[in-house]
Design a protein around this motif. Sequence first.
Motif, short mmCIF file in Angstrom:
data_model
loop_
_atom_site.label_atom_id
_atom_site.label_comp_id
_atom_site.label_asym_id
_atom_site.label_seq_id
_atom_site.Cartn_x
_atom_site.Cartn_y
_atom_site.Cartn_z
N LYS A 36 0.87 -1.17 0.00
CA LYS A 36 0.00 0.00 0.00
C LYS A 36 0.91 1.23 0.00
O LYS A 36 1.73 1.38 0.89
CB LYS A 36 -0.88 0.01 1.24
CG LYS A 36 -1.87 -1.13 1.29
CD LYS A 36 -2.66 -1.06 2.58
CE LYS A 36 -3.52 -2.29 2.74
NZ LYS A 36 -4.19 -2.30 4.04
N ALA A 38 2.00 5.46 -0.14
CA ALA A 38 1.66 6.71 0.55
C ALA A 38 0.45 7.32 -0.15
O ALA A 38 0.24 7.11 -1.36
CB ALA A 38 2.85 7.66 0.49
N GLN A 138 5.62 -0.02 12.59
CA GLN A 138 4.99 -1.16 13.23
C GLN A 138 5.35 -2.37 12.37
O GLN A 138 5.06 -2.39 11.17
CB GLN A 138 3.48 -1.00 13.31
CG GLN A 138 3.06 0.08 14.26
CD GLN A 138 1.55 0.16 14.41
OE1 GLN A 138 0.79 -0.51 13.73
NE2 GLN A 138 1.11 1.01 15.32
N GLU A 151 3.74 -8.17 8.46
CA GLU A 151 3.08 -6.88 8.27
C GLU A 151 4.04 -5.78 8.68
O GLU A 151 4.59 -5.83 9.78
CB GLU A 151 1.83 -6.75 9.16
CG GLU A 151 0.63 -7.49 8.70
CD GLU A 151 -0.58 -7.24 9.60
OE1 GLU A 151 -1.68 -7.53 9.14
OE2 GLU A 151 -0.40 -6.77 10.75
N ASP A 153 4.32 -1.43 8.61
CA ASP A 153 3.65 -0.16 8.35
C ASP A 153 4.62 0.94 8.78
O ASP A 153 5.06 0.98 9.94
CB ASP A 153 2.36 -0.08 9.17
CG ASP A 153 1.55 1.16 8.84
OD1 ASP A 153 2.08 2.28 8.98
OD2 ASP A 153 0.38 1.02 8.46
N ILE A 154 4.99 1.80 7.83
CA ILE A 154 5.95 2.87 8.10
C ILE A 154 5.27 4.21 7.86
O ILE A 154 4.72 4.45 6.78
CB ILE A 154 7.21 2.74 7.20
CG1 ILE A 154 7.86 1.36 7.41
CG2 ILE A 154 8.19 3.87 7.48
CD1 ILE A 154 8.98 1.05 6.44
N ARG A 155 5.32 5.06 8.89
CA ARG A 155 4.66 6.36 8.83
C ARG A 155 5.67 7.48 9.05
O ARG A 155 6.67 7.30 9.74
CB ARG A 155 3.54 6.43 9.86
CG ARG A 155 2.49 5.37 9.54
CD ARG A 155 1.25 5.48 10.36
NE ARG A 155 0.29 4.52 9.87
CZ ARG A 155 -0.70 4.81 9.02
NH1 ARG A 155 -0.86 6.04 8.61
NH2 ARG A 155 -1.53 3.87 8.61
N THR A 161 1.59 10.29 8.64
CA THR A 161 1.08 9.89 7.34
C THR A 161 1.84 8.66 6.85
O THR A 161 3.07 8.59 6.96
CB THR A 161 1.26 11.04 6.32
OG1 THR A 161 0.65 12.20 6.84
CG2 THR A 161 0.64 10.69 4.98
N ARG A 162 1.11 7.69 6.28
CA ARG A 162 1.74 6.47 5.79
C ARG A 162 2.72 6.78 4.66
O ARG A 162 2.41 7.48 3.71
CB ARG A 162 0.67 5.50 5.28
CG ARG A 162 1.28 4.19 4.77
CD ARG A 162 0.26 3.20 4.25
NE ARG A 162 -0.40 3.70 3.06
CZ ARG A 162 -1.71 3.78 2.89
NH1 ARG A 162 -2.52 3.38 3.84
NH2 ARG A 162 -2.22 4.27 1.78
N ALA A 165 3.12 0.65 3.44
CA ALA A 165 2.71 -0.48 4.28
C ALA A 165 2.73 -1.70 3.37
O ALA A 165 2.33 -1.62 2.20
CB ALA A 165 1.33 -0.26 4.87
#
Length: 175
Positions: A36, A38, A138, A151, A153-155, A161-162, A165
């Motif tokens: 997914k 940004a 995460q 999984e 997820d980097i923001r 803001t992503r 992921a």
Amino acid sequence: MTPYAQVLGADLDRLPSPCQALHRAFGRFEGRITVKPAPFPALRLLARLMGLPAATRDAPLVLETAPSEQGACWTRVIGTQCMVSEQRAMPDGTLAEQLGPVTLAARLVPDVEGLHLETAWVRFLGLRLPRLFWPGVQAREWAEGGLYRFEIDIRLPVLGTRLIAYSGWLDPLAS
């Protein structure tokens, strides 16, 4: 010995067998991945400049791990895209991964379900960043149905803001 095995030591034995198989030895592993991106074009460009993959849904994934001078080279082929990072066990007991100009070190937290990664420090172009500027990461892995599942997820720091992921699976027991 892989950097994961160096950092985890005897705790590697606590992980589910698919997680152990992926981290105990170098090899080639196949599976599927969904990425997914940004939500904004400028952030997608930033992610691509950092060597992160573009958006894809349920694409073939091949992970090859091999020893390197520093520790291990992880090459992920996602469809027709390639993402390469270097990993190494650090003297402070963390696992550091370098992708482009960013090096992120994580504490590996094992349990019977799998592994969580907690950010310990971040460097950009070799300079250690204050916590305020760390990306929110995460990351977890676990076993399900005999497969290694992951999984990530980097923001962005501050805004949340992503940046990217991705999630998917590998079959390390078939390799």
